[in-house]
Design an enzyme around this catalytic site. Structure first.
Site, short mmCIF file in Angstrom:
data_model
loop_
_atom_site.label_atom_id
_atom_site.label_comp_id
_atom_site.label_asym_id
_atom_site.label_seq_id
_atom_site.Cartn_x
_atom_site.Cartn_y
_atom_site.Cartn_z
N LYS A 1 0.83 -1.21 0.00
CA LYS A 1 0.00 0.00 0.00
C LYS A 1 0.86 1.26 0.00
CE LYS A 1 -3.76 -2.41 2.32
NZ LYS A 1 -4.39 -2.77 3.60
N GLN B 1 -4.53 -1.37 9.78
CA GLN B 1 -4.48 -2.70 9.21
C GLN B 1 -5.08 -3.73 10.17
OE1 GLN B 1 -3.27 -3.45 6.04
NE2 GLN B 1 -4.16 -5.46 6.46
N ASP C 1 -11.24 3.10 4.52
CA ASP C 1 -11.67 1.71 4.45
C ASP C 1 -13.18 1.58 4.36
OD1 ASP C 1 -9.65 -0.18 4.25
OD2 ASP C 1 -9.16 -0.11 6.37
#
Length: 300
Positions: free
Chosen positions: A66, A110, A133
């Site tokens: 990422k 994460q 997200d």
């Protein structure tokens, strides 16, 4: 010959391969153009804060990917790599500081988190405007209401691939296998918002194969290798395999497979995503797109 065997015999011999890797590269190019324009207009790059707690190997790989791709498209990444012994209060304090940092447009924590830290508390602590997200209850609610919102990255990637191949999805029958908060539920909602007729199949569903075989669009996101076989697929259907499972072959070699029996499905489906190279690249590309979207919205 049975009805199922007849349909399989009449099906297209080889499904079209949906190349998520190529589509993701195109999407990253569009994000790079947008990020360059944003930087010219504002004097700064869009910013993504990535928080990793602990040393889970898979999570470390995802985070590195990422951050690397963020740099490639002109998004500044701010990594926060925390020890596995980090407490919930310390993590929440970090998130609060990132919420108030004007150089940060998106915050990604994460998952999974170490035991003892509430994922729900952490997700709810992220400012909805920076929730790239799309997991915050505020964003989940807006998605359910059909309002403009930050959409979870994997379902968004699936939707983009479907629209690219099929165009208008209105009226199509869609079946989503799996009901997770990360993929299954938001995927079903996105398809409903796109005017599909949507069924969700899960571990308590009856007649799973029969339900799946009604689908023009079949999205499988469970985490069980080879769960979906030829008997689940309507001839000509578009099948998106979200599962990523590591298995060993008879020689002890490790490889990645999806939730769909790829070889069998290829003989029946009209189009099919591979694993790897299908949905995975789209997830990261959509994260970058969400970050640019968040940056633009914060500077209006």
């Amino acid at each position: 010959m049975s009805d199922l065997a007849t349909e399989i015999h009449q099906a297209v011999p080889a499904a079209e391969l949906i190349d998520g890797k190529a589509f993701a590269a195109q999407l990253r190019g569009e994000v790079a153009e947008g990020a360059a324009g944003f930087s010219r207009d504002t004097g700064r790059q869009p910013g993504l804060a990535v928080v990793l707690v602990g040393n889970d190997p898979a999570s470390q790989v995802y985070v590195r990917t990422k951050m690397r791709q963020a740099a490639e498209v002109g998004i500044a990444s701010f990594p926060h790599l925390l020890d596995a012994n980090t407490g919930e209060a310390e993590l929440l304090a970090l998130i609060d500081s990132l919420n108030h940092d004007d150089s940060v447009d998106g915050i990604l924590v994460q998952l999974p988190l170490p035991a003892g830290i509430s994922e729900a508390a952490v997700i709810e602590a992220i400012a909805p405007a920076k929730d790239v997200d799309g997991f915050h209850p505020y964003n989940v609610g807006r998605l359910s209401a059909g309002q403009p919102v930050m959409v979870p990255c994997t379902p968004l990637g699936c939707l983009l691939l479907l629209q690219d191949r099929l165009g208008d999805l209105s009226g199509l029958k869609a079946v989503v296998v799996g009901r997770s908060n990360i993929v299954g539920k938001p995927m079903a909602q996105l398809l409903l918002n796109a005017n599909c007729t949507v069924t969700t199949v899960h571990s308590r569903s009856r007649n799973m194969a029969e339900e799946c075989r009604q689908a023009d669009i079949l999205v499988v996101a469970v985490g069980r290798p080879g769960l979906v076989g030829v008997e689940h697929i309507k001839p000509g259907a578009t099948v998106l395999d979200v599962g990523i499972n590591r298995v060993e072959d008879e020689q002890g070699q490790s490889r990645l497979v999806g939730d769909v029996d790829f070889a069998a499905a290829s003989r029946v489906a009209g189009a099919l995503t591979p694993v790897p190279g299908g949905i995975g690249p789209m997830t990261v590309a959509c994260l970058l797109r969400n970050t640019l979207t968040a940056a633009r919205q914060r500077t209006r």
